[in-house]
Design a protein around this motif. Structure first.
Motif, mmCIF file in Angstrom:
data_model
loop_
_atom_site.group_PDB
_atom_site.id
_atom_site.type_symbol
_atom_site.label_atom_id
_atom_site.label_comp_id
_atom_site.label_asym_id
_atom_site.label_seq_id
_atom_site.Cartn_x
_atom_site.Cartn_y
_atom_site.Cartn_z
ATOM 1 N N ALA A 110 42.324 41.713 47.123
ATOM 2 C CA ALA A 110 41.577 40.533 46.681
ATOM 3 C C ALA A 110 42.189 39.264 47.254
ATOM 4 O O ALA A 110 41.486 38.372 47.730
ATOM 5 C CB ALA A 110 41.548 40.474 45.152
ATOM 6 N N GLN A 111 43.517 39.183 47.236
ATOM 7 C CA GLN A 111 44.202 38.009 47.781
ATOM 8 C C GLN A 111 43.940 37.848 49.266
ATOM 9 O O GLN A 111 43.703 36.726 49.755
ATOM 10 C CB GLN A 111 45.700 38.131 47.506
ATOM 11 C CG GLN A 111 46.070 37.987 46.036
ATOM 12 C CD GLN A 111 47.476 38.488 45.720
ATOM 13 O OE1 GLN A 111 48.216 38.883 46.627
ATOM 14 N NE2 GLN A 111 47.832 38.495 44.453
ATOM 15 N N ILE A 162 40.248 36.700 49.927
ATOM 16 C CA ILE A 162 40.078 35.293 49.571
ATOM 17 C C ILE A 162 40.825 34.392 50.547
ATOM 18 O O ILE A 162 40.333 33.321 50.923
ATOM 19 C CB ILE A 162 40.512 35.066 48.116
ATOM 20 C CG1 ILE A 162 39.459 35.680 47.182
ATOM 21 C CG2 ILE A 162 40.716 33.590 47.815
ATOM 22 C CD1 ILE A 162 39.850 35.699 45.729
ATOM 23 N N ARG A 191 38.984 33.304 53.427
ATOM 24 C CA ARG A 191 37.858 32.436 53.061
ATOM 25 C C ARG A 191 36.557 33.215 52.899
ATOM 26 O O ARG A 191 35.469 32.735 53.226
ATOM 27 C CB ARG A 191 37.692 31.289 54.056
ATOM 28 C CG ARG A 191 38.910 30.375 54.101
ATOM 29 C CD ARG A 191 38.690 29.169 54.972
ATOM 30 N NE ARG A 191 39.866 28.279 54.937
ATOM 31 C CZ ARG A 191 39.947 27.134 55.602
ATOM 32 N NH1 ARG A 191 38.930 26.729 56.359
ATOM 33 N NH2 ARG A 191 41.031 26.395 55.519
ATOM 34 N N THR A 230 34.047 35.107 50.142
ATOM 35 C CA THR A 230 33.704 35.159 48.725
ATOM 36 C C THR A 230 33.689 36.625 48.300
ATOM 37 O O THR A 230 33.107 37.472 48.971
ATOM 38 C CB THR A 230 32.323 34.538 48.469
ATOM 39 O OG1 THR A 230 32.348 33.170 48.889
ATOM 40 C CG2 THR A 230 31.960 34.601 46.996
ATOM 41 N N LEU A 231 34.331 36.913 47.185
ATOM 42 C CA LEU A 231 34.444 38.286 46.699
ATOM 43 C C LEU A 231 33.458 38.493 45.556
ATOM 44 O O LEU A 231 33.296 37.624 44.698
ATOM 45 C CB LEU A 231 35.873 38.516 46.227
ATOM 46 C CG LEU A 231 36.334 39.915 45.852
ATOM 47 C CD1 LEU A 231 36.118 40.912 46.981
ATOM 48 C CD2 LEU A 231 37.818 39.876 45.472
ATOM 49 N N GLN A 283 40.115 38.082 37.997
ATOM 50 C CA GLN A 283 38.829 37.508 38.392
ATOM 51 C C GLN A 283 38.499 36.349 37.456
ATOM 52 O O GLN A 283 38.620 36.475 36.234
ATOM 53 C CB GLN A 283 37.735 38.581 38.319
ATOM 54 C CG GLN A 283 36.336 38.073 38.657
ATOM 55 C CD GLN A 283 35.298 39.178 38.723
ATOM 56 O OE1 GLN A 283 35.613 40.328 39.015
ATOM 57 N NE2 GLN A 283 34.043 38.838 38.454
ATOM 58 N N THR A 338 32.243 34.337 36.430
ATOM 59 C CA THR A 338 31.707 35.037 37.594
ATOM 60 C C THR A 338 31.118 36.368 37.121
ATOM 61 O O THR A 338 31.092 36.657 35.927
ATOM 62 C CB THR A 338 32.787 35.242 38.660
ATOM 63 O OG1 THR A 338 33.883 35.999 38.088
ATOM 64 C CG2 THR A 338 33.327 33.899 39.144
ATOM 65 N N THR A 373 35.976 32.738 44.743
ATOM 66 C CA THR A 373 36.780 32.375 45.913
ATOM 67 C C THR A 373 38.221 32.047 45.545
ATOM 68 O O THR A 373 38.962 31.505 46.359
ATOM 69 C CB THR A 373 36.160 31.174 46.639
ATOM 70 O OG1 THR A 373 36.021 30.086 45.716
ATOM 71 C CG2 THR A 373 34.788 31.525 47.209
ATOM 72 N N HIS A 374 38.616 32.352 44.328
ATOM 73 C CA HIS A 374 40.008 32.174 43.923
ATOM 74 C C HIS A 374 40.301 33.160 42.799
ATOM 75 O O HIS A 374 39.375 33.712 42.180
ATOM 76 C CB HIS A 374 40.296 30.738 43.471
ATOM 77 C CG HIS A 374 39.696 30.400 42.140
ATOM 78 N ND1 HIS A 374 38.365 30.044 41.989
ATOM 79 C CD2 HIS A 374 40.232 30.381 40.882
ATOM 80 C CE1 HIS A 374 38.113 29.797 40.707
ATOM 81 N NE2 HIS A 374 39.224 30.003 40.020
ATOM 82 N N LEU A 375 41.575 33.391 42.540
ATOM 83 C CA LEU A 375 42.012 34.225 41.434
ATOM 84 C C LEU A 375 42.700 33.352 40.391
ATOM 85 O O LEU A 375 43.250 32.293 40.713
ATOM 86 C CB LEU A 375 42.980 35.308 41.926
ATOM 87 C CG LEU A 375 42.458 36.229 43.027
ATOM 88 C CD1 LEU A 375 43.546 37.220 43.448
ATOM 89 C CD2 LEU A 375 41.198 36.966 42.577
#
Length: 220
Positions: free
Chosen positions: A51-52, A55, A58, A60-61, A97, A101, A212-214
Motif C-alpha cells: 500500500a505504501q 501510494i 502517486r 490511488t488505491l 485505510q 473511503t 491516496t494516503h494512509l
C-alpha cells in the motif's frame, strides 16, 4: 456526443497478486488507480508495504473484499457479518485505510434476481449493520454484474458500484450505458509479466472510494 462518450474517466487496474514491485511501472504507463484485495487468503491480500509503495507512486488505491464469493450458496447474513468485520479489521488495523473511503465486496459470478432476493441482499444488509455498529468507518461498494449493481443501489445498500468485465452477464449493457457505475472493469492486460484487469474510473460520479494516503501510525 453520447452519454458514454461525454463522461470524464481515468484508467486503472486491479490485480489479485501483489503489485508492489510494479508501482512505478504502473504510474509511468499512465494508470491512476490500483484495486487490491482484502481476504483470508495470504497470497492475494494487500500488505502495508505494498500500500505504501503504490501510494508513493502517486497511485490511488481502492480495495475489495473477496474470499471465494462466487456462488449463491456463499452469500447469507452470517457470511456478510463475518466478511464485513474482517474487511474492517484489515482496513483499519493492518493497512490503516482512511475512514470515509470505500471497501467493495465481490459478487464474482452471474447472480440472478432470485440470488439477490434470497442471498445477496441479506448478505449486504448484514454488512451494512456491521459497518453501522462499528460507527460506519467506511463506505460500502459492490463488484458484480449489472443486475446486482442496480438492485443494491435500489436497496440503498451500497455507495459505490463496480461493473464486472463479463459482458455476457445479466444487465451488463444496461448498467454500463446508465453510467451509474463508479468503476468499469475491462479486458485483461499484461504488464511486465503480471496479468491485471484494466478498469475505467468514472470521475463524473465524483469519488469512487479510493485513497491516496494512509492513516499515520500514531492516529491509527
Amino acid at each position: 456526443m453520447t452519454k458514454q462518450q461525454s463522461i470524464k474517466t481515468e484508467p486503472g487496474v486491479d490485480v489479485a497478486a501483489s503489485a508492489e514491485v510494479l508501482a512505478g511501472t504502473l504510474a509511468k504507463k499512465g494508470y491512476k488507480a490500483v484495486g487490491r484485495y482484502y481476504s483470508k487468503s495470504d497470497w492475494k491480500r494487500l500488505t502495508p508495504t505494498e500500500a505504501q509503495q503504490l501510494i508513493a507512486a502517486r497511485l490511488t488505491l481502492f480495495t475489495v473484499y473477496q474470499d471465494a464469493n462466487d456462488s449463491a450458496a456463499q452469500f447469507n447474513a452470517e457470511t456478510g457479518t463475518a466478511q464485513a468485520q474482517e474487511a474492517m479489521r484489515q482496513a483499519k488495523t493492518v493497512i490503516r485505510q482512511p475512514e470515509g473511503t470505500a471497501i467493495y465486496f465481490a459478487v464474482d459470478y452471474d447472480a440472478s434476481q432470485q440470488d439477490h432476493d434470497q442471498n445477496i441482499r441479506p448478505y449486504f444488509e448484514a454488512i451494512n449493520q456491521a459497518f453501522s455498529e462499528a460507527g460506519s468507518p467506511y463506505k460500502i461498494g459492490v463488484y458484480a454484474n449489472g443486475l446486482i449493481n442496480q438492485n443494491l443501489l435500489d436497496d440503498k445498500l451500497v455507495d459505490f458500484t463496480w461493473l464486472s468485465q463479463s459482458t455476457g452477464f445479466r444487465d451488463y449493457d444496461k448498467f454500463k450505458e446508465s453510467n451509474k457505475w463508479n468503476i468499469l472493469q475491462g479486458p485483461p492486460v499484461t504488464i511486465s509479466g503480471t496479468d491485471f484487469d484494466s478498469n475505467t474510473i468514472n470521475l463524473s460520479r465524483g469519488s469512487f472510494g479510493g485513497f491516496t494516503h494512509l492513516v499515520p501510525v500514531s492516529d491509527a
